[in-house]
Structure formats: C-alpha cells, structure tokens
Design a protein around this motif. Structure first.
Motif, PDB file in Angstrom:
ATOM      1  N   VAL A 186      43.519  21.812  90.809  1.00 61.50           N
ATOM      2  CA  VAL A 186      43.236  20.394  90.513  1.00 61.50           C
ATOM      3  C   VAL A 186      42.663  19.736  91.761  1.00 61.50           C
ATOM      4  CG1 VAL A 186      45.067  20.172  88.772  1.00 61.50           C
ATOM      5  CG2 VAL A 186      45.549  19.625  91.178  1.00 61.50           C
ATOM      6  N   LEU A 187      41.926  18.631  91.559  1.00 56.94           N
ATOM      7  CA  LEU A 187      41.478  17.808  92.673  1.00 56.94           C
ATOM      8  C   LEU A 187      42.602  16.875  93.089  1.00 56.94           C
ATOM      9  CD1 LEU A 187      37.827  16.787  91.656  1.00 56.94           C
ATOM     10  CD2 LEU A 187      38.529  18.356  93.481  1.00 56.94           C
ATOM     11  N   LEU A 188      42.863  16.847  94.377  1.00 56.74           N
ATOM     12  CA  LEU A 188      43.933  16.007  94.889  1.00 56.74           C
ATOM     13  C   LEU A 188      43.423  14.687  95.436  1.00 56.74           C
ATOM     14  CD1 LEU A 188      45.929  18.806  96.774  1.00 56.74           C
ATOM     15  CD2 LEU A 188      46.469  17.799  94.553  1.00 56.74           C
ATOM     16  N   PHE A 189      42.131  14.662  95.806  1.00 56.11           N
ATOM     17  CA  PHE A 189      41.532  13.458  96.382  1.00 56.11           C
ATOM     18  C   PHE A 189      40.214  13.145  95.693  1.00 56.11           C
ATOM     19  CE2 PHE A 189      43.997  15.291  99.922  1.00 56.11           C
ATOM     20  CZ  PHE A 189      44.814  14.217 100.249  1.00 56.11           C
ATOM     21  N   ASP A 190      39.952  11.844  95.542  1.00 57.71           N
ATOM     22  CA  ASP A 190      38.615  11.366  95.210  1.00 57.71           C
ATOM     23  C   ASP A 190      37.935  11.011  96.514  1.00 57.71           C
ATOM     24  OD1 ASP A 190      38.704  11.541  92.406  1.00 57.71           O
ATOM     25  OD2 ASP A 190      39.818   9.644  92.272  1.00 57.71           O
TER      26      ASP A 190
END
Length: 293
Positions: free
Chosen positions: A46-50
């Motif tokens: 998953v992406l943890l940061f935008d």
C-alpha cells in the motif's frame, strides 16, 4: 518483509511530514530514506504517503499503519532489556505450588516480600498437596513448592521456611481448656479425634499417628484443616492442627498447645529441582531467604 530500520524511517517521515527533516533526525541523507519508504510500501502493498509539490501527507493506510509501527518499535526497543532482566532473574515467571495450610500464616507474607523485591516477576499460584507438588516439580509444571517433608534430597534442594507448634482444637468450654498448661498425648485418651487423611494429608497424618499411636477413636477422617475445625465447632470431636490455623477465627473453637517437643514439630519447606535453570526462581529464593532473616 520489512525491517526495523524501514519502520523507524517511516515513523520519522510520518511525524515530520518532511523527508529532509526526517533524514536529518535519523542522521542520514534523504535518498536512502526515500528508498527505505519505497521498499516498505512495496513490502506491505500500500501507499503510506501522498507526495506532491506541496509536501508529504499520510494516506489513510499510512495513518492506520503508524499506530502499529509505533507499537512494534516500542516492543523491539524493550525486548533486549526484558531479555537481560529475565536472564538476570529480575523478570519472568515462577509457578509456585502450595499446601492449603500454608495460606494460614506464611504464604501471604512471602508473596508480599517477593512482589516488593521483584515487581516484574509474575507469580502463578497452584494449590496442591505435597505429593502432587513433587510430581509437578519433576514434570516441570511448577518451579517451587511450599511443602511438607520428607523429600528426595537427590532430586530436590530445600530450605526450611517455618516451624510452628501443634495445637489441639477443642469445642469452646471443653475441659482440656481448663488445665492451664500444655497438653500431653495422654490428655487426649478418651477423646473423639478428628483425623487427617492418610492419602491427602499424609504429613499431618504421620505426625499425629506418631503422637497418638494407641488412640483408636477416630470419628472422622478429612483432608482439609478448615473442615476439621468446623467439625470441632460442631462438637464432633477434637483435632490436632498447626498453630497457624488459629488465625481462621472459627467461632466455637478454642486451642491448647500440645507440648512435649524439643522444637516446634510442624515444618514448612521451600523445595525446588536441583537442576532448575529458571533465573527468576533463584531471585525468588533470595527474596524468601531475606524474608526469613
């Protein structure tokens, strides 16, 4: 799989919301930190940061992951210290077997002393008669017994914790209370004696039989001292019990000491396997020894 370094990098970025400041906090440059975060995101999928030109923000998944990451790092940081304390015996667990009668006077004081000296050692209490304690020690089910002799000296190490007199429990107003002296075995002739079980209370059975071997008027045979005292209160007979049983405060019962002994005859010992390798056990034994002093 991810590493603790990746978790620490993620937490630093999550708290700073800036890769440069997070890298400085970790005493590293920004490119390796960015690669750590990318590897972490790939590992968990998953992406943890935008990330955009305006800065860095946690995604919803990143916010949820942060709480668990902090817990994991806290556990990881605490684990070496815990391992060292367990190795030294100041943390860990000790399983203690005890006889019911030991709770009357000694057990509470011992537990208070252990808790004060070793607050990080968990004590697991298991009530069992001496015969079951020795079996449990051999099988590794308990670490320490509070038990009555005799023991196999080749298997067990032991320490005398407590000696106490033996008392005759009689119904209130019984003629034996009017003698104004210690009783003798002869004083018990003709009395209905409530007897200890030869299987479940063997130590007390053998002790009493050695004192009143010619006595044949056993009206009841029971395994628990408290039961004996309630039977005395009901007028069923008299009973020989350890002095510590007097703290039970059962109404309708008086106690007179049985004399004729060079030393107090009732013994309670701490026993443990000679080959025990539980460090916490040996710290507990030190605490018990200090208590005894």
């Amino acid at each position: 799989m991810y590493s603790l370094d990746q978790l620490r990098g993620f937490v630093a970025v999550a708290e700073e919301l800036h890769f440069g400041r997070a890298a400085a906090r970790l005493n590293m440059t920004q490119p390796p930190l960015s690669r750590q975060i990318q590897k972490l995101e790939k590992a968990i999928g998953v992406l943890l940061f935008d990330r955009d030109n305006r800065g860095v923000a946690l995604t919803a998944a990143g916010t949820a992951f942060l709480a668990d990451a902090l817990k994991l790092l806290e556990l990881a940081d605490a684990a070496p210290s815990l391992a060292r304390r367990i190795s030294a015996g100041s943390a860990g667990a000790v399983r203690i077997g005890f006889t019911a009668a030991s709770t009357f006077g000694l057990l509470g004081a011992l537990l208070n002393e252990i808790s004060a000296a070793l607050p990080d050692v968990d004590i697991d209490l298991r009530e069992m008669v001496t015969k079951d304690q020795t079996s449990a020690l051999i099988n590794g089910d308990i670490d320490l017994g509070l038990a009555r002799p005799p023991f196999d000296d080749e298997l067990f190490d032991s320490r005398l914790l407590f000696r106490e007199p033996i008392m005759v429990a009689v119904p209130s107003g019984h003629p034996l209370t009017l003698l104004n002296r210690k009783l003798t075995a002869e004083d018990l002739h003709g009395e209905s004696l409530i007897m200890h079980s030869p299987t479940q209370a063997r130590y007390f059975y053998d002790l009493v039989i050695s004192l009143v071997s010619s006595h044949r008027t056993f009206v009841h045979t029971v395994s628990q001292i408290l039961t004996m005292i309630f039977l005395v209160a009901a007028g069923r007979g008299v009973a020989l019990v350890p002095q510590s049983a007097t703290v039970l405060g059962v109404e309708g019962v008086e106690y007179v000491e049985l004399g004729g002994f060079e030393v107090d005859p009732v013994e309670l010992h701490a026993i443990w396997m000679r080959n025990s390798r539980n460090p916490a056990l040996h710290r507990v034994l030190e605490a018990i020894n200090d208590q005894g002093d």
